[in-house]
Enzyme design. Structure first.
Site, PDB file in Angstrom:
ATOM      1  N   ASP A  83      -0.510   4.923   4.851  1.00 61.64           N
ATOM      2  CA  ASP A  83      -1.545   4.714   5.471  1.00 61.64           C
ATOM      3  C   ASP A  83      -1.584   4.918   6.971  1.00 61.64           C
ATOM      4  OD1 ASP A  83      -4.458   2.956   5.473  1.00 61.64           O
ATOM      5  OD2 ASP A  83      -2.955   2.017   7.000  1.00 61.64           O
ATOM      6  N   GLU A 130      -2.109   9.824   5.202  1.00 62.56           N
ATOM      7  CA  GLU A 130      -3.502   9.585   5.334  1.00 62.56           C
ATOM      8  C   GLU A 130      -3.589  10.155   6.754  1.00 62.56           C
ATOM      9  OE1 GLU A 130      -7.034   6.742   6.408  1.00 62.56           O
ATOM     10  OE2 GLU A 130      -5.077   6.278   7.088  1.00 62.56           O
TER      11      GLU A 130
END
Ligand code: QV4
Length: 474
Positions: free
Chosen positions: A188, A225
């Site tokens: 993330d 990401e």
């Protein structure tokens, strides 16, 4: 660390967003394994703050690395990983290495009962103290590297990954998951961390656990990401050699095309021809859990006809490491997952066709989508051949002599003989129906000795795509 360690000829990851571990274990055994899915991306596994109303995004605000969340505890997590690996379905965990939680008034109590004082950057459950974080500042200029990487993304306390202590705690957390049998990680907010720090962390990780069927010396799969629309100071190129990178341009452009903003004929050069990352470095998707909530070009389950066409193209065109989204119904950004009066996440329930009914959307259980997962497996290792288009929004192409796809996104019918490249015979269109006990419940196409067949997709047909492959011959 670009190898997803798929089993057999499998090809597609599904994101079971906010599902419970016990439900995922069951889904691996009863649906994903039998249907040929390669893996599952699961929601964050470690302890998070409890936010009022229990929005899904509370899970992006960690309190500790204890494996207890609304999806289940460590024992349930371990059981899920083992049961999924046993049926050839890999587990990839969404991990938060960039930050801990944002401000919280007073003492916060997490999903495992651990206390923390985020305002003081005090997380005794790890433990982290203020010195493990970057000083507080806000990101106001997204093209300022310092701000993007050292200030706080929406106020989330920003860990300093150059510190030995922080690195050691993150590596310990990831190694614990590897020990439990996972195949890799979605990282993330990777863009908000320096690539050198990530390189250190990834290269320090253990090999995958051989007791879970991984070959010796297998490295964890990493997909990061990084949102890069082009022209960004912090670019996808800094990360692509460390692991795969989410290719957001893919999501935006496929949405544009199937919404009719860009003629389908242009898709012939799809992939690197559109400025996307090299195929083996690109994690591709029609929508993800963030951008499905934003208005704009990106398609989601709320436009099912276009969404199914875009997904069929995604899974038929040989580009990228594919992930399909499996959502719950939402009205706005904060809608929580389906939950009961005690705010416990509820299990999905299915109707007689296998579709989810109680607030879960389960796109992966739509026939048009799981059939394309099977298509992708059936045509693996073949190239695109025989491209045809009408100069506008009708296209068709073959995958070697194993599969054929046609799309009609015009407001008039597609009706003509087309080259399917398939061996002579009768094939079942796996979009409009299924092959059951040797007969097709949808459209059938008869292919002659020259590989041609009569293709009809009416402009008002339920679906605007038709798909044939060698494993669905009548
Ligand atoms: C609020 C204000 C801030 C303020 C802060 C101060 O908006 O301006 O600084 O309070 O207290 C939630 C709330 C958000 C709130 C924040 C902190 O929505 O309003 O800030 O909590 O309390 C998810 C959600 C966010 C959510 C966050 C944490 O999308 O709404 O914020 O979780 O719970 C960029 C990044 C990219 C990122 C994307 C969303 O480059 O990395 O934005 N995507 C990932 C995840 C995403 C997740 C995060 C990153 C954070 O995919 O789901 O955000 O982990 O593009």
């Amino acid at each position: 660390q670009h190898n997803p360690h798929w089993w057999g000829n499998r090809n597609t990851i599904v994101h079971l967003f906010e599902w419970k571990w016990s439900d995922i274990a069951q889904e691996c055994e009863s649906f994903l394994g039998p249907r040929g899915f390669a893996g599952v991306q699961v929601s964050p596994v470690n302890e998070n703050i409890i936010a009022a109303g229990r929005p899904w995004w509370e899970r992006y605000q960690p309190i500790s690395y204890k494996l207890t969340t609304r999806s289940g505890n460590e024992e349930e997590f371990g059981d899920m990983v083992r049961r999924c690996n046993d049926v050839g379905v890999r587990i990839y965990v969404d991990v938060l290495l960039n930050h801990m939680s944002g401000d919280f008034d007073g003492v916060a109590v997490g999903t495992a009962g651990t206390e923390a004082e985020p305002r003081k950057k005090s997380f005794p459950g790890v433990p982290y103290t203020a010195q493990d974080f970057h000083p507080t500042c806000e990101i106001t200029d997204w093209n300022d590297r310092f701000q993007v990487q050292q200030c706080e993304l929406v106020g989330l306390k920003d860990l300093d990954q150059s510190s030995d202590w922080v690195r050691s705690k993150l590596i310990e957390f990831l190694d614990h998951l590897i020990e439990l049998g996972v195949a890799g990680f979605r990282v993330d907010a990777a863009k908000h961390m320096a690539s050198e720090d990530l390189e250190y962390i990834y290269s320090s990780l253990s090999n995958l656990n051989i007791d879970h069927g991984f070959p010796h010396n297998s490295r964890p799969f990493i997909f990061q990401e990084v949102i890069d629309h082009g022209h960004e100071t912090v670019s996808r190129d800094e990360y692509k050699d460390l692991g795969a990178v989410t290719e957001f341009r893919f999501s935006e452009e496929i949405g544009n095309a199937f919404r009719g903003n860009n003629a389908l004929k242009w898709l012939q050069s799809w992939g690197t021809g559109w400025g996307f990352l090299p195929s083996g470095q690109a994690l591709t998707f029609v929508d993800n859990h963030d951008n499905q909530r934003d208005a704009g070009a990106v398609l989601n389950y709320k436009s099912p006809r276009q969404y199914k066409m875009a997904t069929a193209f995604h899974l038929a065109f040989p580009y990228g490491i594919s992930r399909v989204m499996s959502s719950f119904a939402f009205d706005d950004h904060d809608t929580p997952p389906p939950q009961d009066a005690q705010e416990r996440i509820i299990s999905p329930e299915f109707d007689e066709d296998g579709a989810c009914v109680n607030g879960w959307i389960c796109e992966h259980r739509w026939r048009q989508i799981y059939a394309m997962v099977g298509f992708k497996n059936a045509v693996r290792d073949t190239e695109i051949t025989g491209w045809w288009d009408n100069g506008d929004n009708q296209i068709s192409f073959c995958r070697g002599n194993k599969g054929f796809l046609a799309f009609n996104n015009n407001l008039y019918d597609l009706s003509q003989d087309l080259n399917t490249c398939l061996p002579a015979g009768t094939y079942c269109d796996v979009i409009s129906g299924s092959l059951i006990d040797g007969s097709c419940t949808g459209k059938s196409v008869t292919v002659n000795e020259n590989g041609y067949g009569y293709i009809h997709i009416g402009s008002d047909d339920f679906d605007g795509v038709l798909a044939l492959h060698v494993d669905a011959k009548v």
